[in-house]
Write a protein that holds these residues in place. Sequence first.
Motif, short mmCIF file in Angstrom:
data_model
loop_
_atom_site.label_atom_id
_atom_site.label_comp_id
_atom_site.label_asym_id
_atom_site.label_seq_id
_atom_site.Cartn_x
_atom_site.Cartn_y
_atom_site.Cartn_z
N ASP A 44 0.87 -1.18 0.00
CA ASP A 44 0.00 0.00 0.00
C ASP A 44 0.91 1.23 0.00
N LEU A 45 0.71 2.11 -0.96
CA LEU A 45 1.65 3.20 -1.18
C LEU A 45 0.98 4.56 -1.20
N ALA A 46 1.63 5.55 -0.61
CA ALA A 46 1.29 6.95 -0.81
C ALA A 46 2.21 7.45 -1.90
N ALA A 47 1.65 7.98 -2.99
CA ALA A 47 2.45 8.24 -4.18
C ALA A 47 2.22 9.63 -4.74
N ILE A 48 3.28 10.19 -5.30
CA ILE A 48 3.18 11.42 -6.10
C ILE A 48 3.77 11.10 -7.47
N SER A 49 3.06 11.44 -8.53
CA SER A 49 3.51 11.14 -9.88
C SER A 49 4.50 12.18 -10.39
N HIS A 50 5.37 11.72 -11.28
CA HIS A 50 6.36 12.60 -11.91
C HIS A 50 6.37 12.32 -13.40
N LYS A 51 6.40 13.38 -14.18
CA LYS A 51 6.55 13.24 -15.64
C LYS A 51 7.76 14.03 -16.06
N ASP A 104 11.32 13.30 -21.94
CA ASP A 104 10.44 14.34 -21.38
C ASP A 104 9.05 13.82 -21.05
N ASN A 105 8.70 12.64 -21.58
CA ASN A 105 7.37 12.06 -21.35
C ASN A 105 7.39 10.88 -20.39
N LEU A 106 8.56 10.53 -19.86
CA LEU A 106 8.64 9.40 -18.94
C LEU A 106 7.80 9.66 -17.69
N ARG A 107 7.03 8.65 -17.28
CA ARG A 107 6.21 8.78 -16.08
C ARG A 107 6.69 7.80 -15.01
N MET A 108 6.85 8.33 -13.81
CA MET A 108 7.25 7.53 -12.66
C MET A 108 6.39 7.93 -11.48
N SER A 109 6.38 7.09 -10.45
CA SER A 109 5.72 7.44 -9.20
C SER A 109 6.71 7.29 -8.06
N ALA A 110 6.83 8.35 -7.26
CA ALA A 110 7.62 8.31 -6.03
C ALA A 110 6.69 7.93 -4.90
N CYS A 111 7.03 6.90 -4.13
CA CYS A 111 6.07 6.34 -3.16
C CYS A 111 6.72 6.07 -1.80
N ILE A 112 5.87 6.06 -0.79
CA ILE A 112 6.22 5.61 0.56
C ILE A 112 5.32 4.42 0.89
N VAL A 113 5.91 3.35 1.42
CA VAL A 113 5.12 2.19 1.83
C VAL A 113 4.37 2.53 3.11
N LEU A 114 3.06 2.29 3.10
CA LEU A 114 2.21 2.56 4.27
C LEU A 114 2.01 1.26 5.05
N VAL A 170 -1.13 13.81 -3.28
CA VAL A 170 -0.71 12.44 -2.99
C VAL A 170 -1.85 11.48 -3.32
N ASN A 171 -1.50 10.41 -4.02
CA ASN A 171 -2.47 9.36 -4.37
C ASN A 171 -2.21 8.11 -3.55
N LEU A 172 -3.23 7.30 -3.39
CA LEU A 172 -3.06 5.95 -2.83
C LEU A 172 -2.89 4.99 -3.99
N ARG A 173 -1.80 4.24 -4.00
CA ARG A 173 -1.56 3.20 -5.01
C ARG A 173 -1.42 1.87 -4.29
N ILE A 174 -1.97 0.85 -4.88
CA ILE A 174 -1.84 -0.50 -4.30
C ILE A 174 -1.16 -1.40 -5.32
N LEU A 175 -0.03 -1.98 -4.93
CA LEU A 175 0.62 -2.99 -5.75
C LEU A 175 0.19 -4.35 -5.21
N SER A 176 -0.60 -5.08 -5.99
CA SER A 176 -1.06 -6.40 -5.57
C SER A 176 0.11 -7.37 -5.50
N PRO A 177 -0.03 -8.45 -4.73
CA PRO A 177 1.05 -9.46 -4.70
C PRO A 177 1.38 -9.91 -6.12
N THR A 178 2.65 -9.94 -6.47
CA THR A 178 3.01 -10.27 -7.85
C THR A 178 4.33 -11.02 -7.89
#
Length: 305
Positions: free
Chosen positions: A165-172, A215-225, A235-243
């Motif tokens: 479970d991640l708190a995320a801010i996107s970067h382009k 210039d169009n690369l998209r990344m997300s900087a996140c903190i694990v909650l 800040v967005n909530l992102r969830i990475l499912s088990p993978t």
Amino acid sequence: MNSIKIAKENIARLNTAITFIEANLSEKLSLEVIAEKAYFSPFHFHRLFKIAVSETVHHFINRKRIEKSAAYLLHQNEINTTEIAEKVGFSSLSAFSKSFKKFYGMSPSKFKKESPEKYSKICKTDSKNGKVTITFEQYICNINNALNWLKMNAKTVVKEVPRLDLAAISHKGKMEAIGSIYNKLVKWATPKGLMNNQTRMVTIYHDSPKITNPDNLRMSACIVLNDPIEIDGEVNLRILSPTKCIVSRLEITPYEFQKAWESSFAFMVENGYKKSEIDPFEIYYNNAAEHSENKFIVDLCIPIL
């Protein structure tokens, strides 16, 4: 994102829309449906999207479809061009081929044929006259060098990474600029008591630098909650499912990340694994500024089928 004229809350809602687009490229994506997902009127959404992303919704969708098709051509040779066109949401093979050629300057079939030489940094060498030249021996040599480097510098395993479970801010934009986004994230997280010695940070790569303009690369900087928390501002909530992932644990300097990623992908190819559609990500276990050699302790994670 260009956030000068846009409230932080609206940036978070726009990122929700972008995440929805990227997850549904095979579907018919109308402006009305996307705007509704982000709780905007279509007109307001279209205007804000153009300001924030510096391209129209239509252009963004088309670019993401073409770039995703290029990823299929690079990593999944068993899928034919017709299947790829369907997977990325084109109504016909001719429409797909026309858009692809306009974007990359060549047909999908030519791109697939030339991609090992033109689009793989692992096996690219520059000759004196500036042309890219490849030999089978060079390719094998470079693959072996990459695998040997990984063996010497990493512990690589295939395992399931648990849900994050991640708190995320996107970067382009360019990769090196993501540091300023992490500064924003830390500034947001610190008063909430989220920063301590056990804090893990995660970078998610939504685009490949082999395919997408820097210039169009998209990344997300996140903190694990570790516990539920109220998300606010941009800040967005992102969830990475088990993978299931190829996970390489390394202790490296910032300048070694490209080599580490290339070597991890070489490991994937040479061991017969196929990359899944889930975005690759890094999990950080320390602050490099506090390391005696300014190194990151990090897991490089490649989701696989």
